[in-house]
Scaffold this motif. Structure first.
Motif, PDB file in Angstrom:
ATOM      1  N   PHE A  39       0.823  -1.224   0.000  1.00  0.00           N
ATOM      2  CA  PHE A  39       0.000   0.000   0.000  1.00  0.00           C
ATOM      3  C   PHE A  39       0.855   1.271   0.000  1.00  0.00           C
ATOM      4  CE2 PHE A  39      -2.918  -2.933   2.605  1.00  0.00           C
ATOM      5  CZ  PHE A  39      -3.643  -3.332   1.492  1.00  0.00           C
ATOM      6  N   VAL A 321     -10.817  -8.411  14.415  1.00  0.00           N
ATOM      7  CA  VAL A 321     -10.696  -7.561  13.232  1.00  0.00           C
ATOM      8  C   VAL A 321     -11.591  -6.340  13.424  1.00  0.00           C
ATOM      9  CG1 VAL A 321     -10.111  -9.528  11.765  1.00  0.00           C
ATOM     10  CG2 VAL A 321     -12.487  -8.754  11.867  1.00  0.00           C
ATOM     11  N   ASN A 322     -11.681  -5.501  12.400  1.00  0.00           N
ATOM     12  CA  ASN A 322     -12.442  -4.261  12.535  1.00  0.00           C
ATOM     13  C   ASN A 322     -13.639  -4.180  11.610  1.00  0.00           C
ATOM     14  OD1 ASN A 322     -10.469  -4.104  10.319  1.00  0.00           O
ATOM     15  ND2 ASN A 322     -11.383  -2.115   9.987  1.00  0.00           N
ATOM     16  N   HIS A 366      -8.125  -2.937  14.465  1.00  0.00           N
ATOM     17  CA  HIS A 366      -7.748  -4.290  14.023  1.00  0.00           C
ATOM     18  C   HIS A 366      -6.491  -4.739  14.760  1.00  0.00           C
ATOM     19  CE1 HIS A 366      -6.548  -7.582  11.430  1.00  0.00           C
ATOM     20  NE2 HIS A 366      -7.582  -7.405  10.634  1.00  0.00           N
TER      21      HIS A 366
HETATM   22  C1  GAL Z   1      -7.468  -7.820   4.227  1.00  0.00           C
HETATM   23  C2  GAL Z   1      -6.511  -6.849   3.558  1.00  0.00           C
HETATM   24  C3  GAL Z   1      -5.608  -6.179   4.550  1.00  0.00           C
HETATM   25  C4  GAL Z   1      -6.407  -5.712   5.738  1.00  0.00           C
HETATM   26  C5  GAL Z   1      -7.118  -6.879   6.351  1.00  0.00           C
HETATM   27  C6  GAL Z   1      -7.905  -6.526   7.585  1.00  0.00           C
HETATM   28  O1  GAL Z   1      -8.614  -7.992   3.485  1.00  0.00           O
HETATM   29  O2  GAL Z   1      -5.722  -7.474   2.585  1.00  0.00           O
HETATM   30  O3  GAL Z   1      -4.960  -5.090   3.941  1.00  0.00           O
HETATM   31  O4  GAL Z   1      -7.306  -4.740   5.322  1.00  0.00           O
HETATM   32  O5  GAL Z   1      -8.004  -7.409   5.410  1.00  0.00           O
HETATM   33  O6  GAL Z   1      -8.568  -7.639   8.118  1.00  0.00           O
END
Ligand code: GAL
Length: 645
Positions: A39, A321-322, A366
């Motif tokens: 990124f 996670v978020n 996250h």
């Molecule tokens: C994935 C993504 C990561 C991050 C992650 C969060 O889908 O590739 O960059 O966003 O989820 O769970």
């Protein structure tokens, strides 16, 4: 095979003076691989054409000097702001015709020629600079094709590219009209440039038109990825990887995988349970902090096939996670369980997302392996425990399973285009078959519909494969395997016609579909002897033997010695019966599993994996809650037990 841990790291998010300690801490935690750069485009090229890569050189040096192997990414998932100013029409357009704006990520349309050139240009720059760098030992293209619904775009560049794709495929507009059946409702075209994208029509567009557009959209991803792999191959001999996702089916991963060396995927079990899976409330409550016991395994098996045997987990959930509606924390033991389960399915690397939780922007909620202020988060100890179990086991290689399950992306596009019943979903159907096989204690190989050599398989399941090449059916029989087809297998041609020979269009099968009905959930049909035909019921006739039938009614399962046809969408109980009958017929040994407990054969080892929050007794041995017990020759040789139960 060697099996190792990895982590995702964002040097551009942290002051440079902590990189050295971060790298040393990664190594101390047992981590061997570090993925960077996916990124970072805005820091690599803040001003068009002016590259600032010295910081990235230093980051790679620091990580490499610590002994880490770097996975370098092409940064094309996050084009900088100036790019959108330069190419205002590069963004994807949604179904309602609205452009998708800058301000998050994946703001590009796969069909935009200008962006494709920019993506080739930045790929060329990093490939030339790092292709021979001894610390860069693997490459990732882009990031998660398909994330945030970004495959299908109704943009002007997509329309023009689709018209060219149609011309290439059909040659003349008359041939396209015939192939799509455009005489129906006078939808005939007189030139290719009249063909629009199938959105914003008055009522449903022609399914042949939609399916063609879905094939085109998939081909655009393949072509976009190939631009990058062609460039990378000129500068590096390191393996090329992409990180796919869970239940994202908008492009054919087998096609993309042909241009790559390793498949990887991003595994977020708790997020998936709440937002990507149909299940009862009871099931979701039971596995709230563990994830579904089959969802990860399914994708491990799928991506092993996409990667032609070589695959990784590129991102492994390390804590909450978020992005799901609710984001519970994994129970103690689960991060280790998910990692070991991946290794049991043959993963070469399991890489955690991410090293340290970000204190800013979208993903600040996250978890990482470290908290934002640099303390260890609970996931860190679990990663260490995985390293310890791995170190205690002899290296193994994946063995072929007895049973194969065909997975076909185009069938998902077809049945989404014309579900005919609200409950008919391709993934759901195939996954329900997979679950049934795993409840029977089986290891499963997922295979592409292009497979023509089934040697070694005793049974091949192919539910819902919309269009079947007769050569596949013959190849299954040639291998001496029992083929289990249907429901809805061999049901349409590639251009969405009912086959001229009728349904199912499968060779050597004396079964005819007379009529099809789809049913609401409260109208499922009882099958004699147990189980329900739900959602979908095909009225079957023909000379093949009837093996299951509706209570006081017609056949549900018919077939000859080596090919069977199932006319209904089974509930779990019916799948259990069909799996048991097929395995019995094909000589596959089964061992019915308790809820939440699964087995996986890996080389000489058998992993018993317990997703339950309480321990289980399997073959006389206690398998810890949220834990793993590894057997060799029926004796436990290793365990992972981090639960507080
Ligand atoms: C994935 C993504 C990561 C991050 C992650 C969060 O889908 O590739 O960059 O966003 O989820 O769970």
């Amino acid at each position: 095979m060697k099996q190792e841990l990895g982590v995702c790291y964002y040097p551009e998010h942290w002051p440079e003076d902590i990189w050295v300690k971060d790298a040393a801490d990664m190594v101390a935690a047992g981590i061997s691989w570090v993925r960077i750069g996916e990124f970072a485009w805005s820091r690599m090229e803040a001003v068009p054409g002016i590259l600032t890569l010295e910081w990235l050189d230093r980051a790679i040096d620091v990580l490499g000097a610590a002994g880490l192997k770097v996975v370098m990414c092409t940064a094309t998932a996050t084009p900088p702001r100036w790019m959108v100013d330069k190419h205002p029409d590069m963004v994807a357009v949604d179904e309602n015709g609205n452009p998708r704006k800058f301000g998050s990520r994946r703001h590009y349309c796969f069909s935009h020629a200008g962006f494709r050139e920019e993506s080739a240009r930045i790929t060329q720059i990093v490939a030339e600079r790092y292709g021979k760098n001894p610390h860069v030992v693997a490459w990732q293209t882009d990031n998660e094709y398909g994330c945030h619904d970004t495959i299908i775009s109704y943009s002007e560049p997509a329309k023009v590219a689709f018209q060219a794709w149609c011309k290439e495929r059909y040659g003349t507009v008359e041939a396209l009209n015939d192939a799509w059946g455009n005489i129906f409702w006078s939808m005939e075209y007189y030139s290719f440039d009249q063909i629009e994208l199938p959105n914003l029509t008055v009522t449903e567009p022609n399914p042949a038109h939609v399916l063609a557009f879905r094939r085109f959209s998939s081909d655009q991803v393949v072509a976009f990825n190939k631009v990058q792999t062609d460039i990378l191959r000129l500068h590096t001999s390191a393996p090329l990887i992409h990180n796919y996702m869970g239940r994202i089916l908008e492009f054919d991963h087998f096609d993309v995988g042909k241009d790559l060396d390793i498949a990887s995927w991003d595994s977020y079990p708790i997020g998936f349970l709440s937002d990507r899976l149909e299940a009862t409330d009871e099931h979701k409550a039971r596995f709230l902090r563990q994830g579904d016991p089959d969802m990860q395994a399914f994708h491990h098996d799928l991506y092993r096939a996409v990667g032609k045997g070589r695959w990784w987990v590129m991102e492994q959930q390390p804590g909450p996670v978020n992005w799901a509606p609710y984001n519970p924390a994994p129970l103690p033991g689960m991060v280790a369980l998910w990692s070991l389960e991946a290794f049991a399915h043959g993963a070469e690397v399991v890489s955690y997302f991410r090293w340290r939780q970000a204190p800013f922007a979208q993903e600040q909620m996250h978890a990482g392996l470290q908290t934002p202020d640099g303390f260890e988060a609970p996931g860190m100890d679990e990663a260490r425990a995985v390293g310890a179990v791995l170190a205690s086991l002899k290296e193994q290689d994946t063995k072929q399973a007895d049973v194969a399950l065909v997975f076909d992306y185009a069938s998902d596009w077809a049945w989404q285009t014309q579900p005919q019943g609200a409950g008919f979903d391709y993934f759901r159907l195939v996954f329900s078959a997979y679950r049934g096989l795993r409840r029977a204690g089986l290891s499963v190989d997922i295979v592409s519909p292009d497979t023509r050599d089934f040697t070694g398989y005793k049974s091949v399941f192919a539910p819902g494969v919309a269009t079947v090449d007769p050569a596949m059916v013959e190849a299954v029989s040639d291998a001496g395997a029992l083929g289990l087809y249907g429901p809805r297998t061999g049901a349409i041609t590639e251009d969405f016609f009912i086959p001229a020979a009728g349904r199912p269009d499968l060779p050597g099968l004396d079964v005819r579909v007379e009529l099809i009905e789809s049913l609401p959930p409260n109208a499922s049909m009882q099958v004699a002897g147990g189980g329900m035909a739900a959602h979908w019921h095909e009225r079957l006739s023909g000379g093949a033997k009837v093996r299951l039938h509706v209570q006081d009614g017609g056949p549900v399962l018919m077939g000859h010695e080596d090919r069977w046809y199932l006319g209904s969408f089974p509930d779990d109980e019916l799948w259990d019966r069909v799996v048991a009958m097929a395995c019995d017929h094909a000589g596959v040994a089964t061992s019915p599993m308790q809820e939440g407990v699964r087995k996986r054969q890996f080389g000489e080892l058998e992993f018993v994996i317990n997703y339950n929050s309480f321990s289980a007794i399997v073959d006389g041995h206690r398998v810890p809650a949220c834990g793993v017990l590894v057997f060799e020759d029926d004796e436990p040789i290793a365990a992972c037990d981090l639960s507080t139960d």
